[in-house]
Design a protein around this motif. Structure first.
Motif, PDB file in Angstrom:
ATOM      1  N   HIS A  63       0.840  -1.191   0.000  1.00 18.08           N
ATOM      2  CA  HIS A  63       0.000   0.000   0.000  1.00 18.08           C
ATOM      3  C   HIS A  63       0.879   1.247   0.000  1.00 18.08           C
ATOM      4  CE1 HIS A  63      -2.683  -3.140   1.513  1.00 18.08           C
ATOM      5  NE2 HIS A  63      -3.633  -2.442   0.924  1.00 18.08           N
ATOM      6  N   ASP A  64       0.370   2.311  -0.650  1.00 23.84           N
ATOM      7  CA  ASP A  64       1.092   3.576  -0.639  1.00 23.84           C
ATOM      8  C   ASP A  64       0.734   4.348   0.628  1.00 23.84           C
ATOM      9  OD1 ASP A  64      -1.417   4.694  -1.084  1.00 23.84           O
ATOM     10  OD2 ASP A  64      -0.937   5.484  -3.069  1.00 23.84           O
ATOM     11  N   LYS A  65       1.276   5.561   0.785  1.00 25.09           N
ATOM     12  CA  LYS A  65       1.030   6.299   2.030  1.00 25.09           C
ATOM     13  C   LYS A  65      -0.420   6.736   2.193  1.00 25.09           C
ATOM     14  CE  LYS A  65       3.986   9.703   0.240  1.00 25.09           C
ATOM     15  NZ  LYS A  65       4.966  10.737   0.457  1.00 25.09           N
ATOM     16  N   ALA A  66      -1.198   6.731   1.084  1.00 26.44           N
ATOM     17  CA  ALA A  66      -2.628   7.049   1.165  1.00 26.44           C
ATOM     18  C   ALA A  66      -3.465   5.809   1.482  1.00 26.44           C
ATOM     19  CB  ALA A  66      -3.090   7.682  -0.146  1.00 26.44           C
ATOM     20  N   GLY A  67      -2.807   4.650   1.621  1.00 22.43           N
ATOM     21  CA  GLY A  67      -3.507   3.415   1.943  1.00 22.43           C
ATOM     22  C   GLY A  67      -4.058   2.679   0.733  1.00 22.43           C
ATOM     23  N   LYS A  68      -3.725   3.153  -0.469  1.00 23.21           N
ATOM     24  CA  LYS A  68      -4.189   2.481  -1.687  1.00 23.21           C
ATOM     25  C   LYS A  68      -3.255   1.338  -2.047  1.00 23.21           C
ATOM     26  CE  LYS A  68      -6.533   6.453  -3.624  1.00 23.21           C
ATOM     27  NZ  LYS A  68      -6.750   7.233  -4.819  1.00 23.21           N
ATOM     28  N   LYS A  69      -3.839   0.276  -2.631  1.00 17.09           N
ATOM     29  CA  LYS A  69      -3.026  -0.855  -3.075  1.00 17.09           C
ATOM     30  C   LYS A  69      -1.998  -0.359  -4.088  1.00 17.09           C
ATOM     31  CE  LYS A  69      -6.409  -4.509  -2.433  1.00 17.09           C
ATOM     32  NZ  LYS A  69      -7.208  -5.540  -3.091  1.00 17.09           N
ATOM     33  N   ALA A  70      -0.787  -0.882  -3.975  1.00 17.07           N
ATOM     34  CA  ALA A  70       0.289  -0.437  -4.856  1.00 17.07           C
ATOM     35  C   ALA A  70       1.127  -1.615  -5.323  1.00 17.07           C
ATOM     36  CB  ALA A  70       1.187   0.563  -4.118  1.00 17.07           C
ATOM     37  N   GLU A  71       1.437  -1.595  -6.607  1.00 13.90           N
ATOM     38  CA  GLU A  71       2.440  -2.492  -7.198  1.00 13.90           C
ATOM     39  C   GLU A  71       3.453  -1.557  -7.821  1.00 13.90           C
ATOM     40  OE1 GLU A  71       3.006  -5.800 -10.747  1.00 13.90           O
ATOM     41  OE2 GLU A  71       0.992  -5.125 -10.232  1.00 13.90           O
ATOM     42  N   VAL A  72       4.682  -1.578  -7.302  1.00 16.19           N
ATOM     43  CA  VAL A  72       5.682  -0.600  -7.721  1.00 16.19           C
ATOM     44  C   VAL A  72       6.988  -1.309  -8.046  1.00 16.19           C
ATOM     45  CG1 VAL A  72       6.838   1.572  -7.130  1.00 16.19           C
ATOM     46  CG2 VAL A  72       4.610   1.045  -6.108  1.00 16.19           C
ATOM     47  N   TYR A  73       7.583  -0.904  -9.173  1.00 14.88           N
ATOM     48  CA  TYR A  73       8.884  -1.405  -9.597  1.00 14.88           C
ATOM     49  C   TYR A  73       9.908  -0.295  -9.385  1.00 14.88           C
ATOM     50  CZ  TYR A  73       6.375  -5.141 -12.062  1.00 14.88           C
ATOM     51  OH  TYR A  73       5.589  -6.216 -12.382  1.00 14.88           O
ATOM     52  N   PHE A  74      10.989  -0.636  -8.719  1.00 15.21           N
ATOM     53  CA  PHE A  74      12.049   0.315  -8.415  1.00 15.21           C
ATOM     54  C   PHE A  74      13.349  -0.096  -9.101  1.00 15.21           C
ATOM     55  CE2 PHE A  74       9.165   0.429  -4.814  1.00 15.21           C
ATOM     56  CZ  PHE A  74       9.046   1.776  -4.517  1.00 15.21           C
ATOM     57  N   ASP A  75      14.120   0.892  -9.557  1.00 18.45           N
ATOM     58  CA  ASP A  75      15.474   0.656 -10.030  1.00 18.45           C
ATOM     59  C   ASP A  75      16.251   0.087  -8.843  1.00 18.45           C
ATOM     60  OD1 ASP A  75      18.383   1.401 -10.238  1.00 18.45           O
ATOM     61  OD2 ASP A  75      17.745   2.261 -12.143  1.00 18.45           O
ATOM     62  N   ALA A  76      16.906  -1.034  -9.013  1.00 18.80           N
ATOM     63  CA  ALA A  76      17.573  -1.728  -7.911  1.00 18.80           C
ATOM     64  C   ALA A  76      18.797  -0.988  -7.383  1.00 18.80           C
ATOM     65  CB  ALA A  76      17.961  -3.136  -8.326  1.00 18.80           C
ATOM     66  N   LYS A  77      19.320  -0.044  -8.130  1.00 17.83           N
ATOM     67  CA  LYS A  77      20.486   0.718  -7.687  1.00 17.83           C
ATOM     68  C   LYS A  77      20.070   2.041  -7.041  1.00 17.83           C
ATOM     69  CE  LYS A  77      24.678   2.961  -9.389  1.00 17.83           C
ATOM     70  NZ  LYS A  77      25.531   3.207 -10.572  1.00 17.83           N
ATOM     71  N   THR A  78      19.127   2.747  -7.662  1.00 13.64           N
ATOM     72  CA  THR A  78      18.784   4.092  -7.216  1.00 13.64           C
ATOM     73  C   THR A  78      17.442   4.193  -6.491  1.00 13.64           C
ATOM     74  OG1 THR A  78      17.608   4.670  -9.259  1.00 13.64           O
ATOM     75  CG2 THR A  78      20.016   5.026  -9.222  1.00 13.64           C
ATOM     76  N   LEU A  79      16.624   3.169  -6.598  1.00 17.01           N
ATOM     77  CA  LEU A  79      15.256   3.132  -6.093  1.00 17.01           C
ATOM     78  C   LEU A  79      14.341   4.151  -6.766  1.00 17.01           C
ATOM     79  CD1 LEU A  79      15.411   2.326  -2.273  1.00 17.01           C
ATOM     80  CD2 LEU A  79      15.093   0.795  -4.218  1.00 17.01           C
TER      81      LEU A  79
END
Length: 88
Positions: A63-79
């Protein structure tokens, strides 16, 4: 006929649902350690339910900070966020 319709729907939907994030390839030695990445992602306000490596990305489900469901992909080096899907 029904089988043909179902097959056609899967053919159309599959590329969309299987589209992965395109994270830049960094040498593994340059990636943030998973525990450090989790801490930094949580510090951004995400609640992590699942954390995994997906290709060259770190991927979270939660979940994100608003409480909504989240699927997030981050760069593994820089995020840096490479792709995200926020739901209800």
């Amino acid at each position: 006929m029904r089988t043909l319709i179902v097959a056609a729907l899967f053919a159309i939907a599959s590329p969309l649902t299987l589209a992965a994030a395109n994270c830049p390839a960094h040498p593994k030695a340059e990636w943030l350690k998973p525990d450090d990445a989790k801490k930094q992602i949580e510090a951004q306000g995400y609640k992590i339910r699942t954390f995994k490596t997906s290709g060259n990305c770190y991927e979270i489900y939660g979940h994100d900070k608003a409480g909504k469901k989240a699927e997030v992909y981050f760069d593994a080096k820089t995020l840096a966020i490479v792709k995200q899907e926020i739901g209800d």
